[in-house]
Design an enzyme around this catalytic site. Sequence first.
Site, PDB file in Angstrom:
ATOM      1  N   ASP A 263      46.552 113.462  75.668  1.00 42.19           N
ATOM      2  CA  ASP A 263      46.913 114.576  76.565  1.00 42.19           C
ATOM      3  C   ASP A 263      46.935 115.891  75.774  1.00 42.19           C
ATOM      4  OD1 ASP A 263      48.214 112.783  78.976  1.00 42.19           O
ATOM      5  OD2 ASP A 263      48.644 111.992  77.004  1.00 42.19           O
TER       6      ASP A 263
ATOM      7  N   HIS B 217      52.874 109.806  79.567  1.00 42.39           N
ATOM      8  CA  HIS B 217      51.411 109.817  79.599  1.00 42.39           C
ATOM      9  C   HIS B 217      50.975 109.421  81.012  1.00 42.39           C
ATOM     10  CE1 HIS B 217      47.222 109.309  78.770  1.00 42.39           C
ATOM     11  NE2 HIS B 217      47.278 108.056  79.160  1.00 42.39           N
TER      12      HIS B 217
HETATM   13  N1  LIG Z   1      47.590 106.128  76.113  1.00 45.34           N
HETATM   14  C1  LIG Z   1      46.397 106.604  76.383  1.00 45.34           C
HETATM   15  O1  LIG Z   1      46.147 107.807  76.229  1.00 45.34           O
HETATM   16  C2  LIG Z   1      45.315 105.707  76.901  1.00 45.34           C
HETATM   17  C3  LIG Z   1      45.568 104.394  77.161  1.00 45.34           C
HETATM   18  N2  LIG Z   1      44.572 103.575  77.623  1.00 45.34           N
HETATM   19  C4  LIG Z   1      44.952 102.171  77.867  1.00 45.34           C
HETATM   20  O2  LIG Z   1      44.533 101.358  76.764  1.00 45.34           O
HETATM   21  C5  LIG Z   1      44.437 100.012  77.184  1.00 45.34           C
HETATM   22  C6  LIG Z   1      43.179  99.366  76.659  1.00 45.34           C
HETATM   23  O3  LIG Z   1      42.043  99.993  77.211  1.00 45.34           O
HETATM   24  P1  LIG Z   1      40.586  99.395  76.992  1.00 45.34           P
HETATM   25  O4  LIG Z   1      40.342  99.084  75.558  1.00 45.34           O
HETATM   26  O5  LIG Z   1      39.677 100.321  77.688  1.00 45.34           O
HETATM   27  O6  LIG Z   1      40.685  98.026  77.821  1.00 45.34           O
HETATM   28  P2  LIG Z   1      39.761  96.722  77.717  1.00 45.34           P
HETATM   29  O7  LIG Z   1      40.004  95.936  78.956  1.00 45.34           O
HETATM   30  O8  LIG Z   1      38.362  97.079  77.348  1.00 45.34           O
HETATM   31  O9  LIG Z   1      40.388  95.943  76.495  1.00 45.34           O
HETATM   32  C7  LIG Z   1      41.649  95.406  76.539  1.00 45.34           C
HETATM   33  C8  LIG Z   1      41.667  94.265  75.544  1.00 45.34           C
HETATM   34  O10 LIG Z   1      43.003  93.839  75.420  1.00 45.34           O
HETATM   35  C9  LIG Z   1      43.002  92.437  75.394  1.00 45.34           C
HETATM   36  N3  LIG Z   1      44.316  91.946  75.752  1.00 45.34           N
HETATM   37  C10 LIG Z   1      44.849  91.813  76.983  1.00 45.34           C
HETATM   38  N4  LIG Z   1      46.077  91.296  76.894  1.00 45.34           N
HETATM   39  C11 LIG Z   1      46.326  91.108  75.570  1.00 45.34           C
HETATM   40  C12 LIG Z   1      47.419  90.591  74.848  1.00 45.34           C
HETATM   41  N5  LIG Z   1      48.503  90.132  75.469  1.00 45.34           N
HETATM   42  N6  LIG Z   1      47.328  90.550  73.504  1.00 45.34           N
HETATM   43  C13 LIG Z   1      46.245  90.986  72.870  1.00 45.34           C
HETATM   44  N7  LIG Z   1      45.157  91.471  73.503  1.00 45.34           N
HETATM   45  C14 LIG Z   1      45.206  91.530  74.847  1.00 45.34           C
HETATM   46  C15 LIG Z   1      41.880  92.043  76.352  1.00 45.34           C
HETATM   47  O11 LIG Z   1      41.437  90.708  76.122  1.00 45.34           O
HETATM   48  C16 LIG Z   1      40.833  93.067  75.985  1.00 45.34           C
HETATM   49  O12 LIG Z   1      40.021  92.630  74.900  1.00 45.34           O
HETATM   50  C17 LIG Z   1      44.578 100.062  78.695  1.00 45.34           C
HETATM   51  O13 LIG Z   1      45.914  99.751  79.028  1.00 45.34           O
HETATM   52  C18 LIG Z   1      44.298 101.499  79.037  1.00 45.34           C
HETATM   53  O14 LIG Z   1      44.904 101.888  80.258  1.00 45.34           O
HETATM   54  C19 LIG Z   1      43.312 104.012  77.795  1.00 45.34           C
HETATM   55  C20 LIG Z   1      42.999 105.319  77.549  1.00 45.34           C
HETATM   56  C21 LIG Z   1      43.977 106.267  77.127  1.00 45.34           C
HETATM   57  O1  LIG Z   2      44.519 105.464  82.936  1.00 42.02           O
HETATM   58  C1  LIG Z   2      43.871 104.902  82.040  1.00 42.02           C
HETATM   59  O2  LIG Z   2      43.726 103.677  81.925  1.00 42.02           O
HETATM   60  C2  LIG Z   2      43.243 105.763  81.001  1.00 42.02           C
HETATM   61  C3  LIG Z   2      44.192 106.732  80.467  1.00 42.02           C
HETATM   62  O3  LIG Z   2      45.367 106.495  80.267  1.00 42.02           O
HETATM   63  C4  LIG Z   2      43.688 108.053  80.131  1.00 42.02           C
HETATM   64  O4  LIG Z   2      42.474 108.233  80.045  1.00 42.02           O
HETATM   65  O5  LIG Z   2      44.517 108.944  79.971  1.00 42.02           O
END
Ligand SMILES: NC(=O)C1=CN([C@@H]2O[C@H](COP(=O)(O)OP(=O)(O)OC[C@H]3O[C@@H](n4cnc5c(N)ncnc54)[C@H](O)[C@@H]3O)[C@@H](O)[C@H]2O)C=CC1
Ligand SMILES: O=C([O-])CC(=O)C(=O)O
Length: 328
Positions: A163, A191
């Site tokens: 952010d 967030h």
């Molecule tokens: N804080 C922020 O600014 C942001 C947060 N996110 C969040 O990050 C997270 C991950 O996003 P992506 O990599 O795109 O998702 P993705 O679906 O591509 O990958 C998630 C991975 O986590 C694994 N996983 C699920 N449960 C698990 C567990 N209990 N232990 C270990 N691994 C586990 C899955 O098998 C998968 O490989 C999501 O919650 C998304 O919303 C995404 C963008 C920004």
């Molecule tokens: O909402 C999501 O999963 C992705 C996210 O947090 C972001 O891009 O800020």
Amino acid sequence: MSKAPLRVAVTGAAGQIGYSLLFRIAAGDMLGKDQPVILQLLDLPQAQQAVKGVMMELDDCAFPLLAGAVATDDPNVAFKDADVCLLVGARPRSKGMERADLLTANGAIFTVQGKAIAENAKEDVKVLVVGNPCNTNAYIARAAAIKVGRTNPANYHGMLRLDHNRALSQLAAKTGKPVAALKQLVVWGNHSPSMYADYRFTTADGASVKALINDPVWNNDVFLPTVGKRGAAIIEARGLSSAASAANAAIDHVHDWVLGSDDWVTMGVPSDGSYGIPEGVVFGFPCCCRNGGYEIIKGLEIDDYSRGKIDLTLKELEEERAAVASML
Ligand SMILES: NC(=O)C1=CN([C@@H]2O[C@H](COP(=O)(O)OP(=O)(O)OC[C@H]3O[C@@H](n4cnc5c(N)ncnc54)[C@H](O)[C@@H]3O)[C@@H](O)[C@H]2O)C=CC1
Ligand SMILES: O=C([O-])CC(=O)C(=O)O
């Protein structure tokens, strides 16, 4: 003499963010170009084959700083002796899914992982939760860790840096100033679209950005919604959540925490009661980092408009906190 390797645990290693993150950590972008690292990769049993594939690619990069990598589906193995834990693995929000739906789905994951970190990691481990809803997931992991003891409760963070970076970029575009010229930005709160990106203290080459922009309507009607809804806009455009920019923000957060910052950085940290935020709530605050630690910048003036925005994002976090109370 070369430094001893630091152990970095990354959960969700087979996911999209993992794929953007691991190679940069191994290249030294997070902990320094002279700091060897050992990667300890956690993912679900069904993702182990994909993690192996990522490890094969890590091998093929022949990173001089990569001193080892292990893959596991056991949190106790992944967090063993970890210096830094990046909790990325979670159920990502897909098109149309509300953040509230994520709370219960993810609560269980972070209870288990907080406990495993407190039992296995280094006592001064630094934990950054990226997986959404990241403030509340960090709050849950911290609560589980506090029950065990050993680790520092102040070191369980949620990621607001994306952010912060999004807001910096919007301000650079609006003012025509380079990103590097902008100092003293803060994003308060959760967030989520309720976050409050606050440029009242921001300067560009020393001049007030608020005075340069001088447009409260743009602030309220364009800037805040653009930053707050950027995640949803990326999902809409890509069909997938923002992975490369999220990985970049995680690297920025830990880099500054470990190596220090010469500017304010926004970190989602457990409140110490500053600015009327109840103790323990993981909240975006202006921080500065030095000597491997961080401090919340105190004493900033909060005007009525800002108080309203801060209270609104706090209210959302309090609701999330109430929704997971029975899980703690
Ligand atoms: N804080 C922020 O600014 C942001 C947060 N996110 C969040 O990050 C997270 C991950 O996003 P992506 O990599 O795109 O998702 P993705 O679906 O591509 O990958 C998630 C991975 O986590 C694994 N996983 C699920 N449960 C698990 C567990 N209990 N232990 C270990 N691994 C586990 C899955 O098998 C998968 O490989 C999501 O919650 C998304 O919303 C995404 C963008 C920004
Ligand atoms: O909402 C999501 O999963 C992705 C996210 O947090 C972001 O891009 O800020």
